[in-house]
Write an enzyme that holds these catalytic residues in place. Structure first.
Site, PDB file in Angstrom:
ATOM      1  N   HIS A  16       4.102  -2.288   2.523  1.00 37.70           N
ATOM      2  CA  HIS A  16       5.148  -3.291   2.295  1.00 37.70           C
ATOM      3  C   HIS A  16       5.980  -2.959   1.053  1.00 37.70           C
ATOM      4  CE1 HIS A  16       3.889  -6.540   5.184  1.00 37.70           C
ATOM      5  NE2 HIS A  16       2.922  -5.654   5.283  1.00 37.70           N
ATOM      6  N   ASP A 117       9.919 -10.266   1.675  1.00 40.33           N
ATOM      7  CA  ASP A 117       9.016  -9.633   2.626  1.00 40.33           C
ATOM      8  C   ASP A 117       8.719 -10.592   3.779  1.00 40.33           C
ATOM      9  OD1 ASP A 117       6.760  -7.375   2.891  1.00 40.33           O
ATOM     10  OD2 ASP A 117       5.879  -9.300   3.443  1.00 40.33           O
TER      11      ASP A 117
HETATM   12  O1  LIG Z   1      -5.134   7.648   3.207  1.00 43.09           O
HETATM   13  C1  LIG Z   1      -4.021   7.114   3.296  1.00 43.09           C
HETATM   14  C2  LIG Z   1      -3.768   5.924   4.012  1.00 43.09           C
HETATM   15  C3  LIG Z   1      -2.492   5.426   4.075  1.00 43.09           C
HETATM   16  N1  LIG Z   1      -1.470   6.075   3.437  1.00 43.09           N
HETATM   17  C4  LIG Z   1      -0.088   5.534   3.483  1.00 43.09           C
HETATM   18  O2  LIG Z   1      -0.129   4.124   3.433  1.00 43.09           O
HETATM   19  C5  LIG Z   1       0.880   3.560   4.263  1.00 43.09           C
HETATM   20  C6  LIG Z   1       0.216   2.654   5.269  1.00 43.09           C
HETATM   21  O3  LIG Z   1       1.180   1.875   5.902  1.00 43.09           O
HETATM   22  P1  LIG Z   1       0.994   1.345   7.396  1.00 43.09           P
HETATM   23  O4  LIG Z   1       0.792   2.456   8.314  1.00 43.09           O
HETATM   24  O5  LIG Z   1       2.149   0.468   7.718  1.00 43.09           O
HETATM   25  O6  LIG Z   1      -0.366   0.591   7.386  1.00 43.09           O
HETATM   26  P2  LIG Z   1      -0.932  -0.685   6.553  1.00 43.09           P
HETATM   27  O7  LIG Z   1      -0.994  -0.410   5.136  1.00 43.09           O
HETATM   28  O8  LIG Z   1      -2.159  -1.069   7.268  1.00 43.09           O
HETATM   29  O9  LIG Z   1       0.246  -1.766   6.807  1.00 43.09           O
HETATM   30  C7  LIG Z   1       0.309  -3.153   6.977  1.00 43.09           C
HETATM   31  O10 LIG Z   1       1.741  -3.383   7.028  1.00 43.09           O
HETATM   32  C8  LIG Z   1       2.422  -2.743   8.100  1.00 43.09           C
HETATM   33  C9  LIG Z   1       3.898  -3.021   7.941  1.00 43.09           C
HETATM   34  O11 LIG Z   1       4.164  -4.376   8.068  1.00 43.09           O
HETATM   35  C10 LIG Z   1       1.889  -3.244   9.437  1.00 43.09           C
HETATM   36  O12 LIG Z   1       2.532  -2.567  10.489  1.00 43.09           O
HETATM   37  C11 LIG Z   1       0.369  -3.003   9.483  1.00 43.09           C
HETATM   38  O13 LIG Z   1      -0.169  -3.498  10.694  1.00 43.09           O
HETATM   39  C12 LIG Z   1      -0.307  -3.670   8.291  1.00 43.09           C
HETATM   40  O14 LIG Z   1      -1.694  -3.427   8.312  1.00 43.09           O
HETATM   41  C13 LIG Z   1       1.600   4.727   4.938  1.00 43.09           C
HETATM   42  O15 LIG Z   1       2.775   5.009   4.229  1.00 43.09           O
HETATM   43  C14 LIG Z   1       0.611   5.886   4.797  1.00 43.09           C
HETATM   44  O16 LIG Z   1       1.250   7.144   4.693  1.00 43.09           O
HETATM   45  C15 LIG Z   1      -1.696   7.234   2.747  1.00 43.09           C
HETATM   46  O17 LIG Z   1      -0.777   7.844   2.188  1.00 43.09           O
HETATM   47  N2  LIG Z   1      -2.962   7.716   2.712  1.00 43.09           N
END
Ligand SMILES: O=c1ccn([C@@H]2O[C@H](COP(=O)(O)OP(=O)(O)O[C@H]3O[C@H](CO)[C@@H](O)[C@H](O)[C@H]3O)[C@@H](O)[C@H]2O)c(=O)[nH]1
Length: 483
Positions: A16, A117
């Site tokens: 986010h 947000d």
């Molecule tokens: O080991 C890791 C794990 C994650 N990431 C990064 O973390 C972010 C994760 O974002 P996302 O894939 O959207 O997952 P969540 O953090 O789980 O996001 C929440 O927010 C998103 C946007 O609203 C929703 O789509 C999801 O369901 C919700 O869980 C991405 O940029 C990834 O590249 C890393 O760099 N390394």
């Protein structure tokens, strides 16, 4: 008079905060007249999120690019009796409303808008009271936005629990949606999270605009349906600005910096041969599930890079971050030895974007967070969707049934999203083994890669959308009495 400012109210999760800040920076860069950004920071509820955000803020301040100011909102006593993450965040935001109001009133420059947000609906009360234009920054897909906008009508049209209804749901612009893929928030109508969802859907129409992290060409039918009022019972929907993919891409490492260990391992693998598994910033696996994955990967015979995280230290808060995995405890005995050379299990957070960008990666097992999906599309990597919560089952459905960029994987939602080893093996072979299904998903993912890059390029649809948005923001700037 000082330049007008866009006030951002992000929430703290990696998926986010970073994309919203990145979107704000794009707005500054594309504006025809100088604008500034004021980022209001709510204190993060976990040590990991707090340190991620302060690292990010420090980096931004050190880079000094653009007129960006960070403003820390005071601490509040966070709820502990919440029933889900959505309710937790929404109640935390509610507690911040007086601070938010004070922060905006205290600004000494015109306010172009407050951009909130998706979890910050209570902040709309402040924009209404102060007559400041309100925009929502929607961090998920346009498909998800259409579901949210349509939820007040669905709430009236469907009288039973969604899972008990016959047939599929009609969401304009999408294939018929099986109720089993709806976000968990919608599955229990008496729950506070269900009420939060429908309430949010109702209030979004008050916003001057909704900024969506997607591109016109990625979700054309859904975006058209929203614009035509087909998700809001014919009523005019707020202006939608698809400005994505907004990706906070990591700048290239300095020549003297050692690449991350995962990247060095990938350097030694053949092109497009490695399956990457990563379950987002909050995803973790239990021992039985980790065993099942290990068996599935072993039997598939394919190369893999698996980011395996353990249970959060404090699971009760609903917003806890996963811990570094104890591999000896989570994996079957002998697994690491048997797969040595063709597999790497990484127990900590990994540089996901750099990994997806690596030429050796040929497929991605993803929890279907929207940012992970966009990152995968940006690098043309086809997916195996393994949703774990939030709106991820719905995202998985659109990946397979609408975009065609993924090979389906049977995930047992009623058993805590369990996947059997044999099913994983089948799906991995299908995605990585050069068969018809995997090839089609790969072709589609490559198509989407081109689409995404064109959209944000000069003259592309998202680039035009950012320009239009920055002009609309400048046009709506409000001068509050303090200025
Ligand atoms: O080991 C890791 C794990 C994650 N990431 C990064 O973390 C972010 C994760 O974002 P996302 O894939 O959207 O997952 P969540 O953090 O789980 O996001 C929440 O927010 C998103 C946007 O609203 C929703 O789509 C999801 O369901 C919700 O869980 C991405 O940029 C990834 O590249 C890393 O760099 N390394």
């Amino acid at each position: 008079m000082a330049n007008p400012t866009i006030v951002l109210l992000p929430v703290w999760g990696a998926g986010h905060f970073m994309p919203m800040l990145q979107a704000g920076k794009q707005l500054l860069a594309s504006s025809s007249r100088p604008l500034s950004l004021t980022v209001l920071l709510m204190p993060a509820p976990t040590a990991q999120s707090a340190s991620d955000i302060s690292d990010h803020v420090r980096r931004e301040e050190a880079a000094g690019a653009g007129d960006i100011r960070f403003h820390h909102l005071p601490d509040v006593k966070l709820p502990t009796d919440h029933s889900g993450v959505e309710e937790f965040i929404s109640r935390a935001v509610q507690l911040h409303v007086p601070h938010l109001r004070a922060a905006i009133i205290g600004l000494t420059c015109p306010v172009a808008a407050l951009v909130v947000d998706i979890f910050c609906t209570p902040a709309l009360d402040v924009t209404r009271e102060l007559a400041v234009p309100a925009y929502v920054y929607f961090t998920s897909s346009a498909a998800m936005l259409s579901l949210l906008l349509r939820s007040p009508a669905l709430d009236e049209e469907v009288v039973v629990e969604f899972e008990e209804m016959e047939g599929a749901l009609d969401l304009p612009g999408l294939p018929p949606v099986p109720p089993s893929v709806l976000p968990g928030t919608l599955l229990e109508r008496k729950s506070p999270t269900y009420k939060w969802f429908v309430y949010t859907g109702r209030r979004y129409v008050e916003a001057s605009g909704i900024i969506v992290n997607t591109a016109d060409e990625l979700e054309p039918r859904v975006l058209a349906a929203i614009a035509e009022g087909r998700c809001t019972r014919g009523a005019r929907a707020p202006a939608v600005y698809p400005i994505g993919p907004v990706l906070a891409l990591t700048p290239p490492a300095h020549a003297e910096e050692q690449p991350h260990e995962c990247l060095r391992w990938l350097d030694a693998q053949p092109p497009a041969s490695v399956l990457f598994l990563c379950f987002g910033s909050k995803g973790f696996l239990t021992k039985p599930q980790a065993h099942e994955i290990a068996r599935g990967l072993e039997r598939s015979g394919h190369r893999f890079l698996w980011v395996l995280r353990g249970l959060p230290a404090d699971i009760s808060r609903g917003a806890g971050d996963p811990s570094d995995a104890n591999l000896a405890e989570l994996l079957p005995e002998g697994f690491l030895g048997e797969t040595n050379g063709r597999g790497l299990v990484w127990p900590k957070r990994a540089p996901q974007k750099e990994i997806l960008a690596h030429a050796s990666v040929g497929g991605f097992v993803t929890h279907c967070g929207w940012n992970s999906i966009l990152e995968s599309l940006w690098f043309g990597v086809p997916m195996l969707p393994w949703p774990l919560g939030a709106e991820q089952h719905f995202n998985a459905f659109t990946l397979v049934c609408d975009m065609g960029v993924a090979v389906p994987l049977k995930v047992d939602r009623k058993r805590d999203n369990f996947v059997e080893a044999a099913e994983l093996e089948r799906a991995v072979r299908s995605l990585m083994g050069g068969g018809n299904e995997g090839r089609k998903a790969k072709e589609k993912a490559m198509e989407m890669m081109v689409v995404c890059r064109k959209a944000v390029d000069h003259g592309g649809s998202s680039c035009a959308s950012v320009k239009r948005l920055s002009e609309d923001l400048l046009g709506g700037a409000v001068v509050l009495p303090n200025v």
